[in-house]
Design an enzyme around this catalytic site. Structure first.
Site, PDB file in Angstrom:
ATOM      1  N   ALA A   1       0.817  -1.208   0.000  1.00  0.00           N
ATOM      2  CA  ALA A   1       0.000   0.000   0.000  1.00  0.00           C
ATOM      3  C   ALA A   1       0.854   1.263   0.000  1.00  0.00           C
ATOM      4  CB  ALA A   1      -0.941  -0.013   1.201  1.00  0.00           C
ATOM      5  N   HIS A   2       0.180   2.416  -0.048  1.00  0.00           N
ATOM      6  CA  HIS A   2       0.881   3.693  -0.181  1.00  0.00           C
ATOM      7  C   HIS A   2       1.772   3.990   1.026  1.00  0.00           C
ATOM      8  CE1 HIS A   2      -3.009   5.855   1.455  1.00  0.00           C
ATOM      9  NE2 HIS A   2      -2.499   5.021   2.329  1.00  0.00           N
ATOM     10  N   ASN A   3       2.929   4.561   0.691  1.00  0.00           N
ATOM     11  CA  ASN A   3       3.914   5.017   1.675  1.00  0.00           C
ATOM     12  C   ASN A   3       4.562   3.895   2.484  1.00  0.00           C
ATOM     13  OD1 ASN A   3       1.691   7.570   1.771  1.00  0.00           O
ATOM     14  ND2 ASN A   3       3.842   8.076   1.425  1.00  0.00           N
TER      15      ASN A   3
END
Length: 358
Positions: free
Chosen positions: A241-243
């Site tokens: 997922a993001h980051n």
């Protein structure tokens, strides 16, 4: 069809760093398991459980440890690490078709794209404006490379890989078919009118010598980048997922899900179908076993597990009921422990206050 090259056993021993015992002129053209090998094949023994197949194998040569040599009278390549030798040998004997440098006539490449020497772009691939492709890059059929992407030398995108805009990839990377790198992270804010999309303004940075399996997704960052370090290997159907940040040389097996803004250290091993919650930190040298749910940060290296092993359904249902009773059992146990402590404390006090009569 790719023609298989024939090697001498001495040539292979030199290439993989093994000690030859036997006929160095023996011809080898393939590699197979001990059970399936035929004359002309080489095999390997890395797991002692398979030693039972050694006496009857038809392989022309076997890679093994020195302590197994008495079980096999044929040609041997001796090593302290047969599995590593097998890995090296698989590269030597690989028959995958070589990419042909050049741009296929059906590919779409924006005039602003910078192409290094020997780049190969396959049929129906698309490379958008501002992209930079290093020397020896291979873009397979049907791939889509978004605007302003940077791809390092000798990186390979197999068929139908998608890179969104602004993705940066290092050298010697392999992305298998169906990978999606740089899609939006799952960011939405609730409102009275429904969900409001949070546009993902970061990117994805992938280091050198990374391999990512088929149909794995790596989302772009919300503000900062999602980062995958050098030497990371990721299996098929993994969600990053993001980051998320993944440290160097970490290995992640299939169907694992990693929620947003979690940092995973270097040299970690995450087994299949693990679930890692968001906003956590996992230190270097952590091993997470299969189907484990991680819901808090890990600050000490070691092995971590969760869940229960499969049992017959009838027994599992009884166990599931017991799990639901654990909190009440713990509360009752606490009451009993306090009562016992009070009782023994009172007894000790009474015993200490008595006097001896002569």
């Amino acid at each position: 069809m790719t023609k298989r090259r024939v090697w001498t056993l001495q040539e292979l021993a030199t290439l993989i760093g093994a000690d030859l015992e036997g006929d160095g002129d023996c011809h080898i053209s393939g590699i197979n398991t001990l059970q399936s090998a035929q004359p002309g094949d080489i095999s390997f023994l890395a797991n002692p459980a398979y030693q039972k197949y050694l006496p009857d194998t038809r392989a022309s040569a076997v890679i093994m440890r020195a302590d197994s040599r008495e079980v096999f009278a044929g040609n041997r390549l001796l090593s302290t690490n047969p599995y590593l030798c097998y890995a090296k040998l698989s590269q030597v004997l690989d028959t995958s078709p070589a990419a042909v440098p050049g741009v296929h006539t059906s590919a779409s490449v924006d005039p602003s794209v910078r192409l290094g020497e020997g780049v190969s772009i396959g049929a129906s691939a698309s490379v958008a404006a501002g992209a930079v492709l290093g020397a020896g890059v291979v873009i397979g059929p049907g791939c889509s490379v978004g605007a302003d992407c940077e791809i390092g030398a000798d990186t390979v995108l197999h068929a139908n890989v998608t890179l969104y805009h602004g993705v940066r990839i290092g050298s010697g990377v392999i992305l298998h078919s169906g990978c999606v790198i740089g899609a939006d992270g799952f960011g939405f804010a609730p409102s009275a009118a429904g969900w409001v999309k949070i546009h993902q303004l970061g990117g994805v940075v992938i280091g050198d010598r990374v391999e990512i399996g088929a149909c794995t997704t790596v989302d772009r960052g919300a503000l900062d980048d999602t980062v995958i370090g050098n030497g990371v290997i990721i299996d098929n159907q993994v969600q990053v997922a993001h980051n998320v940040r993944i440290g160097e040389n970490t290995a992640i097996a299939g169907c694992t899900g990693i929620a947003g803004s979690t940092t995973i250290g270097k040299n970690c091993i995450i087994a299949g179908a693990a679930c890692i919650a968001g906003h956590l930190t996992i230190v270097d040298n952590v091993q997470i076993t299969a189907v484990t749910f991680i819901n808090q940060s890990i600050d000490t290296p070691g092995s971590y597990s969760s869940g229960t092993l499969a049992t017959a359904s009838k027994q599992w249902r009884r166990n599931a009921i017991r799990f639901g009773q654990l909190d009440r059992i713990a509360s009752r146990l606490g009451v009993l422990e306090r009562a016992l402590e009070k009782k023994f404390s009172k007894s000790d006090t009474q015993a200490g206050s008595g006097t001896d009569k002569e």
